[in-house]
Write an enzyme that holds these catalytic residues in place. Structure first.
Site, PDB file in Angstrom:
ATOM      1  N   TRP A 162       0.824  -1.221   0.000  1.00 34.84           N
ATOM      2  CA  TRP A 162       0.000   0.000   0.000  1.00 34.84           C
ATOM      3  C   TRP A 162       0.846   1.253   0.000  1.00 34.84           C
ATOM      4  O   TRP A 162       0.565   2.210  -0.719  1.00 34.84           O
ATOM      5  CB  TRP A 162      -0.977  -0.001   1.177  1.00 34.84           C
ATOM      6  CG  TRP A 162      -2.148  -0.894   0.926  1.00 34.84           C
ATOM      7  CD1 TRP A 162      -2.420  -2.094   1.520  1.00 34.84           C
ATOM      8  CD2 TRP A 162      -3.207  -0.682  -0.013  1.00 34.84           C
ATOM      9  NE1 TRP A 162      -3.576  -2.633   1.007  1.00 34.84           N
ATOM     10  CE2 TRP A 162      -4.079  -1.789   0.066  1.00 34.84           C
ATOM     11  CE3 TRP A 162      -3.498   0.342  -0.920  1.00 34.84           C
ATOM     12  CZ2 TRP A 162      -5.227  -1.898  -0.716  1.00 34.84           C
ATOM     13  CZ3 TRP A 162      -4.636   0.236  -1.704  1.00 34.84           C
ATOM     14  CH2 TRP A 162      -5.489  -0.883  -1.603  1.00 34.84           C
ATOM     15  N   ASP A 186      -1.686   6.648   6.137  1.00 34.90           N
ATOM     16  CA  ASP A 186      -2.822   5.847   5.681  1.00 34.90           C
ATOM     17  C   ASP A 186      -3.113   4.845   6.797  1.00 34.90           C
ATOM     18  O   ASP A 186      -2.335   3.925   7.023  1.00 34.90           O
ATOM     19  CB  ASP A 186      -2.449   5.129   4.376  1.00 34.90           C
ATOM     20  CG  ASP A 186      -3.547   4.184   3.885  1.00 34.90           C
ATOM     21  OD1 ASP A 186      -4.575   4.030   4.578  1.00 34.90           O
ATOM     22  OD2 ASP A 186      -3.357   3.599   2.793  1.00 34.90           O
ATOM     23  N   LYS A 202     -12.781  -1.049   6.621  1.00 33.41           N
ATOM     24  CA  LYS A 202     -12.155  -2.096   7.435  1.00 33.41           C
ATOM     25  C   LYS A 202     -12.737  -2.076   8.860  1.00 33.41           C
ATOM     26  O   LYS A 202     -13.419  -3.008   9.241  1.00 33.41           O
ATOM     27  CB  LYS A 202     -10.631  -1.931   7.458  1.00 33.41           C
ATOM     28  CG  LYS A 202      -9.979  -1.682   6.090  1.00 33.41           C
ATOM     29  CD  LYS A 202      -9.971  -2.885   5.177  1.00 33.41           C
ATOM     30  CE  LYS A 202      -9.663  -2.584   3.718  1.00 33.41           C
ATOM     31  NZ  LYS A 202      -8.496  -1.769   3.414  1.00 33.41           N
TER      32      LYS A 202
HETATM   33  C1  LIG Z   1      -8.104  -1.183   2.035  1.00 32.37           C
HETATM   34  C2  LIG Z   1      -7.001  -0.203   2.008  1.00 32.37           C
HETATM   35  C3  LIG Z   1      -6.990   0.917   1.158  1.00 32.37           C
HETATM   36  C4  LIG Z   1      -8.098   1.211   0.167  1.00 32.37           C
HETATM   37  O1  LIG Z   1      -8.573   0.121  -0.466  1.00 32.37           O
HETATM   38  P1  LIG Z   1      -9.687   0.148  -1.618  1.00 32.37           P
HETATM   39  O2  LIG Z   1     -10.336  -1.170  -1.457  1.00 32.37           O
HETATM   40  O3  LIG Z   1      -8.924   0.289  -2.886  1.00 32.37           O
HETATM   41  O4  LIG Z   1     -10.577   1.288  -1.333  1.00 32.37           O
HETATM   42  C5  LIG Z   1      -5.939   1.796   1.225  1.00 32.37           C
HETATM   43  N1  LIG Z   1      -4.925   1.597   2.076  1.00 32.37           N
HETATM   44  C6  LIG Z   1      -4.901   0.547   2.915  1.00 32.37           C
HETATM   45  C7  LIG Z   1      -3.768   0.399   3.873  1.00 32.37           C
HETATM   46  C8  LIG Z   1      -5.933  -0.392   2.903  1.00 32.37           C
HETATM   47  O5  LIG Z   1      -5.916  -1.433   3.742  1.00 32.37           O
END
Ligand SMILES: *Cc1c(COP(=O)(O)O)cnc(C)c1O
Length: 265
Positions: free
Chosen positions: A6, A77, A101
């Site tokens: 990520w 993030d 999440k």
């Molecule tokens: C889930 C997640 C995202 C965003 O995910 P999308 O499913 O593309 O919206 C961004 N950063 C992290 C660390 C994540 O776990």
């Protein structure tokens, strides 16, 4: 700062809008098994901000310390570990997290931004992503996703009723410990993440023999243990232990894992 897929994606994305610099990167042969310790960070005091991902959802690597970036704002993030334990928000310039999440349904993103950082958007920034405009409009510059916000409000109340983030941390630590202890006690399953960087939320693990993966998943499914297939980038298995997962759920998983090991080891 790159500690997984990520944060790597974030660096790539940021490169469309300005000059990026990698201050630290813990990638080793395409894999991430730890966060880069602060001693490895080569910070630029002129940088506009430093970006990190506090929990790498795919790799299962989490920061349990807050980096010191001096006067340079720290941007994180926190999509996959926000609400999992207390954090000192004042140490960050900006925190962002997709709701899907620990907070609520997809379609909503929470942004916590230091007020003095508002008003510095690039001229090309679309208004919808301009946090000054959003803040001035009470986050209603466009019609917000009201249902997602309503559900998030219910989740916040629920978390408070359970004892708040300290209680969530205790629950999450107990859940993760049970699973990591099971992995470490077994020669059949493995998790290669450095113990001090192991995510409380996402636990990737591998069977000794990948040919058993399909049978493992099938047996799990039959017991109502769903979504255990690892992310396609890393393969293997992944158990996500978000706030909504109970200790009983993890107990059911480790019970199945021991049974499967006894049958196939
Ligand atoms: C889930 C997640 C995202 C965003 O995910 P999308 O499913 O593309 O919206 C961004 N950063 C992290 C660390 C994540 O776990």
């Amino acid at each position: 700062v790159i500690s997984g897929d990520w944060s790597k994606k974030s660096a790539q994305e940021a490169s469309h809008f300005g000059q990026i610099r990698i201050a630290a990167n813990s990638e080793e042969s395409g894999r991430y098994t730890r966060t880069p310790p602060q001693s490895e960070w080569k910070l630029d005091p002129q940088a506009a901000y430093v970006h990190m991902c506090s929990n790498e959802t795919i790799g299962g690597v989490e920061f349990f310390w807050t980096p010191d970036t001096g006067k340079v704002p720290l941007v994180a993030d926190m999509s996959s570990n926000i609400l999992s334990r207390p954090i000192d928000v004042s140490r960050y310039g900006l925190i962002y997290a997709g709701a899907q999440k620990n907070i609520g349904p997809s379609g909503l993103t929470v942004v916590i931004v230091r007020e003095d950082l508002l008003g510095h958007a690039l001229p090309i920034t679309p208004d919808v992503f301009n946090y000054k405009i959003q803040a001035d409009a009470d986050s209603m510059y466009n019609t917000p996703p009201t249902y997602a916000i309503y559900i998030a409000g219910l989740v916040f109340k629920h978390v408070k009723a359970l004892g708040g983030l300290q209680a969530m941390e205790a629950r999450n630590r107990a859940k993760a410990k049970l699973l990591y202890d099971t992995l470490d006690a077994s020669a059949f399953y493995s998790n290669p993440i450095a113990p001090e960087c192991r995510s409380l939320m996402n636990v990737p693990f591998w069977l000794k023999d990948a040919q058993l993966d399909a049978a493992f998943l099938q047996g799990a499914q039959a017991r109502g243990l769903l979504q255990l297939k690892g992310h396609r980038i890393v393969g293997g298995m992944r158990a996500s232990l978000y706030n909504a997962m109970s200790l009983e759920g993890v107990q059911a998983l480790v019970g199945y894992m021991k049974e499967f090991e006894a049958q196939h080891a």
